[in-house]
Design a protein around this motif. Sequence first.
Motif, short mmCIF file in Angstrom:
data_model
loop_
_atom_site.label_atom_id
_atom_site.label_comp_id
_atom_site.label_asym_id
_atom_site.label_seq_id
_atom_site.Cartn_x
_atom_site.Cartn_y
_atom_site.Cartn_z
N GLN A 120 19.06 -29.00 28.20
CA GLN A 120 19.71 -28.48 29.58
C GLN A 120 18.42 -28.34 30.42
OE1 GLN A 120 23.05 -27.90 29.81
NE2 GLN A 120 23.32 -28.69 27.72
N ASP A 121 18.46 -28.86 31.70
CA ASP A 121 17.55 -28.88 32.71
C ASP A 121 17.66 -27.74 33.68
OD1 ASP A 121 16.40 -31.48 31.89
OD2 ASP A 121 17.79 -32.46 33.36
N TYR A 122 16.42 -26.95 33.91
CA TYR A 122 16.57 -25.73 34.40
C TYR A 122 15.58 -25.70 35.52
CZ TYR A 122 19.15 -23.86 30.55
OH TYR A 122 19.96 -23.81 29.41
N GLU A 123 15.79 -25.16 36.60
CA GLU A 123 14.81 -24.86 37.82
C GLU A 123 14.05 -23.44 37.66
OE1 GLU A 123 13.49 -26.94 40.14
OE2 GLU A 123 14.79 -28.31 39.01
N LEU A 124 12.97 -23.57 36.93
CA LEU A 124 12.37 -22.45 36.54
C LEU A 124 11.03 -21.96 36.97
CD1 LEU A 124 12.25 -19.91 34.43
CD2 LEU A 124 11.30 -21.38 32.73
N ASN A 125 11.04 -20.70 37.98
CA ASN A 125 9.90 -20.56 38.51
C ASN A 125 9.22 -21.73 39.19
OD1 ASN A 125 8.01 -18.34 38.88
ND2 ASN A 125 6.34 -19.38 37.52
N GLY A 126 9.97 -22.46 39.94
CA GLY A 126 9.64 -23.50 40.84
C GLY A 126 9.34 -24.92 40.34
N GLU A 127 9.76 -24.92 38.99
CA GLU A 127 9.65 -26.45 38.49
C GLU A 127 11.09 -26.49 37.59
OE1 GLU A 127 6.26 -26.88 35.90
OE2 GLU A 127 5.97 -25.03 35.92
N THR A 128 10.93 -27.98 37.28
CA THR A 128 11.99 -28.50 36.14
C THR A 128 11.72 -28.40 34.85
OG1 THR A 128 13.14 -29.54 37.93
CG2 THR A 128 13.72 -30.23 35.91
N VAL A 129 12.29 -27.57 33.97
CA VAL A 129 12.07 -27.60 32.53
C VAL A 129 13.14 -28.10 31.96
CG1 VAL A 129 10.38 -25.75 32.77
CG2 VAL A 129 12.53 -25.37 32.28
N THR A 130 13.12 -28.71 30.82
CA THR A 130 14.13 -29.10 29.71
C THR A 130 14.02 -28.27 28.43
OG1 THR A 130 14.15 -31.14 30.93
CG2 THR A 130 15.25 -30.93 28.61
N VAL A 131 15.13 -27.52 27.94
CA VAL A 131 15.26 -26.68 26.87
C VAL A 131 16.43 -27.06 26.14
CG1 VAL A 131 14.60 -24.32 25.92
CG2 VAL A 131 13.70 -24.90 28.03
N ASN A 132 16.38 -26.81 24.90
CA ASN A 132 17.67 -26.76 24.17
C ASN A 132 18.30 -25.38 24.35
OD1 ASN A 132 18.12 -29.28 23.10
ND2 ASN A 132 16.32 -28.89 21.41
N ALA A 133 19.61 -25.50 24.46
CA ALA A 133 20.48 -24.23 24.59
C ALA A 133 21.74 -24.49 23.67
CB ALA A 133 21.05 -24.45 26.04
N TRP A 134 22.20 -23.21 23.21
CA TRP A 134 23.23 -23.06 22.58
C TRP A 134 23.89 -21.79 22.74
CZ3 TRP A 134 24.79 -26.50 18.58
CH2 TRP A 134 26.12 -25.91 17.81
N HIS A 135 24.90 -21.70 23.78
CA HIS A 135 25.66 -20.33 24.28
C HIS A 135 26.84 -20.72 24.95
CE1 HIS A 135 24.60 -20.16 28.60
NE2 HIS A 135 23.78 -21.16 28.19
N GLN A 136 27.52 -19.41 24.90
CA GLN A 136 28.84 -19.56 25.79
C GLN A 136 28.63 -18.12 26.79
OE1 GLN A 136 32.75 -19.41 23.86
NE2 GLN A 136 33.68 -19.94 25.75
N GLY A 205 16.25 -35.78 22.23
CA GLY A 205 15.12 -36.70 22.30
C GLY A 205 14.72 -36.80 23.48
N ALA A 206 15.20 -35.95 24.63
CA ALA A 206 14.85 -35.68 26.03
C ALA A 206 13.44 -35.08 25.99
CB ALA A 206 15.64 -35.07 26.93
N PRO A 207 12.21 -35.25 26.34
CA PRO A 207 11.23 -34.61 26.21
C PRO A 207 11.48 -32.90 26.65
CG PRO A 207 10.79 -36.50 27.59
CD PRO A 207 12.10 -36.34 27.56
N LEU A 208 11.13 -32.02 25.73
CA LEU A 208 11.27 -30.69 25.87
C LEU A 208 9.88 -29.96 26.39
CD1 LEU A 208 13.17 -30.07 22.49
CD2 LEU A 208 14.22 -30.33 24.75
N SER A 209 10.37 -28.60 27.02
CA SER A 209 9.31 -27.80 27.83
C SER A 209 9.04 -26.60 26.71
CB SER A 209 9.64 -27.46 29.03
OG SER A 209 10.34 -28.60 29.90
N GLN A 210 9.01 -26.98 25.39
CA GLN A 210 8.64 -25.87 24.33
C GLN A 210 7.45 -25.06 24.79
OE1 GLN A 210 9.88 -28.55 21.07
NE2 GLN A 210 10.86 -26.65 20.33
N ALA A 211 6.46 -25.98 24.82
CA ALA A 211 4.98 -25.56 25.06
C ALA A 211 4.81 -24.64 26.25
CB ALA A 211 3.97 -26.48 24.88
N LYS A 212 5.65 -25.12 27.32
CA LYS A 212 5.47 -24.55 28.75
C LYS A 212 6.01 -22.99 28.56
CE LYS A 212 5.93 -26.94 32.29
NZ LYS A 212 4.44 -26.57 32.85
N LEU A 213 7.14 -22.88 27.94
CA LEU A 213 7.85 -21.87 27.97
C LEU A 213 7.04 -20.79 26.62
CD1 LEU A 213 10.14 -23.00 29.28
CD2 LEU A 213 11.69 -21.38 28.24
N ALA A 214 6.42 -21.27 25.77
CA ALA A 214 5.74 -20.37 25.05
C ALA A 214 4.46 -20.05 25.85
CB ALA A 214 5.34 -21.31 23.69
#
Length: 227
Positions: A120-136, A205-214
């Motif tokens: 999923q793509d999010y606007e996070l703190n002024g930039e776009t990040v892509t992170v896996n989600a699993w929630h309702q 397979g989309a590039p993920l922003s894991q390192a940025k959130l870490a």
Amino acid sequence: MKIGILQTGLVPEDLVSAFGEYPQVFQDLLAEHGFDFDSYSVVRGEFPSGPEAADGWLITGSRHGVYEDHDWIPPLEELIRGAVAADRPVVGVCFGHQIIAQALGGHVEKFKGGWAIGPQDYELNGETVTVNAWHQDQVITPPEGAETVGSNAFCQHAALLYPGKAYSVQPHPEFSDAYTQALIDTRGPGLVPQDILDSAAKRLGAPLSQAKLAAQFALFFREGRIS
């Protein structure tokens, strides 16, 4: 700096051998940032002596809802409030995001719009990040004093900053594509509509922003800020 990992959910039993339990997954996510770790399986009733038992706290995801009646949820909320009062930084992911909000006076519920699964793509703190989600479930009303710093069209309050106190995100930076695919294959059928599972699998397979959130988590633990 010692981080206490509060495990609120269990990896499905048939996936543990391939992916490990959540405390190890989070240690791997933060491996480059020089922390020491203790872990507590709060979902099994194992709690630390108090907020002073670690320098900071990380709350994992879970298949449970924060509004469900489980014996371990009230003491977890009390621990969160104690950590906030003691200036021990708290980071939460998915269930962790929601339980921090609930413990501090916000409202969480099962989202009428359904599920978010996979990248999923999010606007996070002024930039776009892509992170896996699993929630309702979602935070519907943040607590007083919380700042919404991440969102998208589906999830209005996808990241919340409690300045100097806590930082939490709804998606799962610790979820790899391989683990997300395994959940799609083993946990999703019968739980999540098939069209949502199929769409999520196609996006893997989309590039993920894991390192940025870490890096954000590490900065928050050390300095109480995310940028």
